[in-house]
Design an enzyme around this catalytic site. Structure first.
Site, PDB file in Angstrom:
ATOM      1  N   GLN A   9      10.514  -3.891   4.827  1.00 12.56           N
ATOM      2  CA  GLN A   9      10.447  -3.500   3.418  1.00 12.56           C
ATOM      3  C   GLN A   9      11.561  -2.551   2.995  1.00 12.56           C
ATOM      4  O   GLN A   9      12.133  -2.706   1.912  1.00 12.56           O
ATOM      5  CB  GLN A   9       9.083  -2.869   3.119  1.00 12.56           C
ATOM      6  CG  GLN A   9       8.928  -2.423   1.664  1.00 12.56           C
ATOM      7  CD  GLN A   9       7.507  -2.164   1.281  1.00 12.56           C
ATOM      8  OE1 GLN A   9       6.718  -3.096   1.156  1.00 12.56           O
ATOM      9  NE2 GLN A   9       7.149  -0.905   1.101  1.00 12.56           N
ATOM     10  N   ASN A  19       3.560   5.064   0.456  1.00 11.69           N
ATOM     11  CA  ASN A  19       4.780   4.727   1.191  1.00 11.69           C
ATOM     12  C   ASN A  19       5.649   3.764   0.395  1.00 11.69           C
ATOM     13  O   ASN A  19       6.866   3.944   0.283  1.00 11.69           O
ATOM     14  CB  ASN A  19       4.436   4.110   2.552  1.00 11.69           C
ATOM     15  CG  ASN A  19       3.880   5.122   3.529  1.00 11.69           C
ATOM     16  OD1 ASN A  19       4.233   6.290   3.505  1.00 11.69           O
ATOM     17  ND2 ASN A  19       2.990   4.669   4.395  1.00 11.69           N
ATOM     18  N   SER A  20       5.034   2.722  -0.158  1.00 14.87           N
ATOM     19  CA  SER A  20       5.792   1.749  -0.947  1.00 14.87           C
ATOM     20  C   SER A  20       6.426   2.400  -2.167  1.00 14.87           C
ATOM     21  O   SER A  20       7.570   2.102  -2.534  1.00 14.87           O
ATOM     22  CB  SER A  20       4.873   0.602  -1.391  1.00 14.87           C
ATOM     23  OG  SER A  20       4.464  -0.177  -0.288  1.00 14.87           O
ATOM     24  N   HIS A  58      -0.768   5.313   7.168  1.00 17.15           N
ATOM     25  CA  HIS A  58      -0.925   6.673   7.671  1.00 17.15           C
ATOM     26  C   HIS A  58      -0.145   6.873   8.966  1.00 17.15           C
ATOM     27  O   HIS A  58       0.454   7.928   9.182  1.00 17.15           O
ATOM     28  CB  HIS A  58      -2.406   6.975   7.922  1.00 17.15           C
ATOM     29  CG  HIS A  58      -3.233   7.013   6.681  1.00 17.15           C
ATOM     30  ND1 HIS A  58      -3.766   8.177   6.167  1.00 17.15           N
ATOM     31  CD2 HIS A  58      -3.630   6.023   5.837  1.00 17.15           C
ATOM     32  CE1 HIS A  58      -4.446   7.902   5.068  1.00 17.15           C
ATOM     33  NE2 HIS A  58      -4.381   6.604   4.852  1.00 17.15           N
ATOM     34  N   ASP A  93      -3.658  13.791  10.822  1.00 18.50           N
ATOM     35  CA  ASP A  93      -3.883  13.247   9.484  1.00 18.50           C
ATOM     36  C   ASP A  93      -5.124  13.910   8.899  1.00 18.50           C
ATOM     37  O   ASP A  93      -6.106  14.168   9.605  1.00 18.50           O
ATOM     38  CB  ASP A  93      -4.089  11.737   9.577  1.00 18.50           C
ATOM     39  CG  ASP A  93      -4.141  11.069   8.212  1.00 18.50           C
ATOM     40  OD1 ASP A  93      -5.159  11.247   7.508  1.00 18.50           O
ATOM     41  OD2 ASP A  93      -3.187  10.366   7.860  1.00 18.50           O
TER      42      ASP A  93
END
Length: 492
Positions: free
Chosen positions: A363, A382-383, A29, A129
């Site tokens: 990543q 996100n991934s 987040h 958020d």
């Protein structure tokens, strides 16, 4: 109380828009919201980022490499770095309780101090958020707009909006071993033929009363109080979900994916890329030695866990698959030590360069490497979008919350990966899934993800739909600043 740190490149702005950000205190987040903060700061908007204490030092490091500067405020909320926050049960209890009982009054205090600071322009907008939805109400107490931010996908937001319908129709709760897990959930408008029971978040399956109440309250604020809603997605990925959200929200800005939007828009020297953990860059050199699209990258995010025996089954499945692999095993991934000696497993994996194990890695850089041909992932949002942008097919192995739904979209709606429909720890099933992605379906899934990657990339380029939405968001936030400054002048 709060602690503050400034990283200013010059004198503070005396007037103009000033956006105060409040993230949910988990890396998945914090990272996209901080990227949005960088984008707005680069657009000459003054930014203050309010952080949980457990993320403060990591954010300071990112802020120091950001220009223009981002002001960081840490809330003393009782989440020290030494106590990682888990996904699942303890996260629900810890973070919802802290949000209401601790963070809310601390955030009000921090906002009040920003209004009283003569060296800063007064706050003109709060972006929080959605897990910190109370910030919209706090912003209203100070007479400024409140915008909510969804770190996950638009379809997860739309599903959450429809929790009351799921309850009314008897869809939830249900038992995990229910025989009708593949039954379609037909009461979510726009997705009557896609979403199954098994795709619903785990907390809805057991009807975690406190968490369901939390989500219902969250979306009530979203629909009734928030001035607008920002989603970290591209309009080309989720047009129907974005359209449906537009029927209940005042304004929806689909302006992602932020990791690409940020690197495109913010000056390279100013853009602090990466998450809250420091990655091991030695894996990049290892990838250089591998053939194109031959390596399977394996990572289960920043909070998921597994038992040592489960990890051992995964390792055997990966070793038996025949594909070289890069596996991220965080120091806090395993729930125990007995049965999985990480140092010995790393040594055995490295023999004949079969694979590599690291504690963490960069990543985005890994996924963009030409040697990477697949991603075994928990399908966190996100991934998922990082893999899509990089053009890397995925194996979805969901464990919590939105990951089941995202896996369904990866495998069925977009056709950019395959689904492991159950959380299995069986070496044969894992080997089978890897071989299916890296060998049997390499070409057709590869073509799908390459096509979708091109569409998403085009949407964030100048003139694209996500780019135009972001331009509108920046314009609207600056306009909020003008209105608030005029109101303040009129009151004096």
């Amino acid at each position: 109380m709060t602690t503050m740190a400034d990283h200013e490149n010059g004198s503070p702005m005396a007037a103009g828009p000033h956006v105060v950000f409040l993230p949910f205190p988990l890396q998945g987040h914090v990272k996209p919201l901080f990227t949005l903060a960088q984008i707005l700061a680069d657009a000459q908007i003054h930014v203050t980022f309010v952080s949980s204490q457990n993320n403060y030092n990591s954010l300071l490091h990112l802020a120091e490499s950001s220009a223009p500067a981002i002001r960081i405020i840490a809330l003393q909320d009782g989440l020290p770095p030494s106590r990682p926050v888990r996904a699942g049960g303890s996260m629900n209890a810890d973070l919802t309780e802290i949000s209401f009982n601790v963070t809310r009054p601390l955030f009000r205090e921090a906002l009040d101090s920003l209004f009283k600071d003569p060296s800063l322009p007064p706050p003109t907008c709060v972006v929080a958020d959605i897990g910190m939805y109370f910030a919209v109400t706090v912003a209203a107490e100070f007479g400024i707009p409140g915008i909510l931010f969804e770190a996950s996908c638009a379809i997860f937001s739309w599903l959450s909006c429809n929790i009351p319908k799921l309850l009314d129709n008897g869809i939830i709760p249900f038992k995990q071993e229910s025989p009708d897990m593949d039954e379609l959930v037909k009461c979510i408008p726009g997705f009557e033929t896609l979403i199954r029971r098994r795709d619903l978040p785990d907390y809805l399956r057991v009807a975690d009363e406190a968490f369901v109440k939390f989500f219902v309250a969250m979306w009530t604020v979203m629909k009734q109080e928030a001035d607008s809603f920002i989603v970290n997605t591209s309009p080309v990925l989720e047009p129907e979900a974005i359209r449906q959200l537009g029927t209940v929200c005042r304004e929806v800005y689909a302006v992602g994916p932020f990791h690409s939007t940020g690197s495109n828009r913010v000056k390279k020297k100013s853009f602090a890329q990466g998450g809250l953990r420091e990655g091991d860059n030695t894996c990049i050199q290892w990838l250089h030695s591998k053939p194109s699209k031959s390596v399977l990258y394996v990572s289960f995010g920043s909070v998921n866990n597994m038992a040592p025996q489960e990890a051992l089954e995964f390792w055997h499945g990966l070793m038996n698959s025949g594909s070289p692999f890069l596996w991220v095993i965080r120091t806090d991934l395993l729930t125990g030590q007995a049965g999985f000696d990480v140092s010995k497993i790393k040594e055995e994996t490295g023999k004949e360069s079969r694979g590599m194990i690291v504690e963490w890695c960069p990543q985005e850089e890994v996924l963009a490497h030409p040697a990477v041909g697949g991603f075994l992932s928990h399908c966190g949002w996100n991934s998922t979008i990082e893999a899509i942008v990089a053009g890397v097919p995925s194996i979805g192995w969901p464990q919590h919350i939105d990951q089941f739904l995202i896996t369904r979209f990866v495998s069925q709606e977009w056709g950019v990966g395959i689904e492991m429909s159950e959380v299995v720890y069986d070496r044969v099933a894992i080997e089978r899934a890897v071989r299916e992605l890296m060998e049997k379906r390499k070409d057709d899934i590869g073509q799908n993800v390459a096509r979708l990657s091109g569409l998403v990339r085009a949407s964030i380029d100048a003139g694209g739909s996500a780019y135009n939405n972001l331009e509108k968001l920046i314009h609207d936030i600056k306009a909020m600043g003008g209105k608030c400054n005029s109101a303040l002048l009129a009151s004096h």
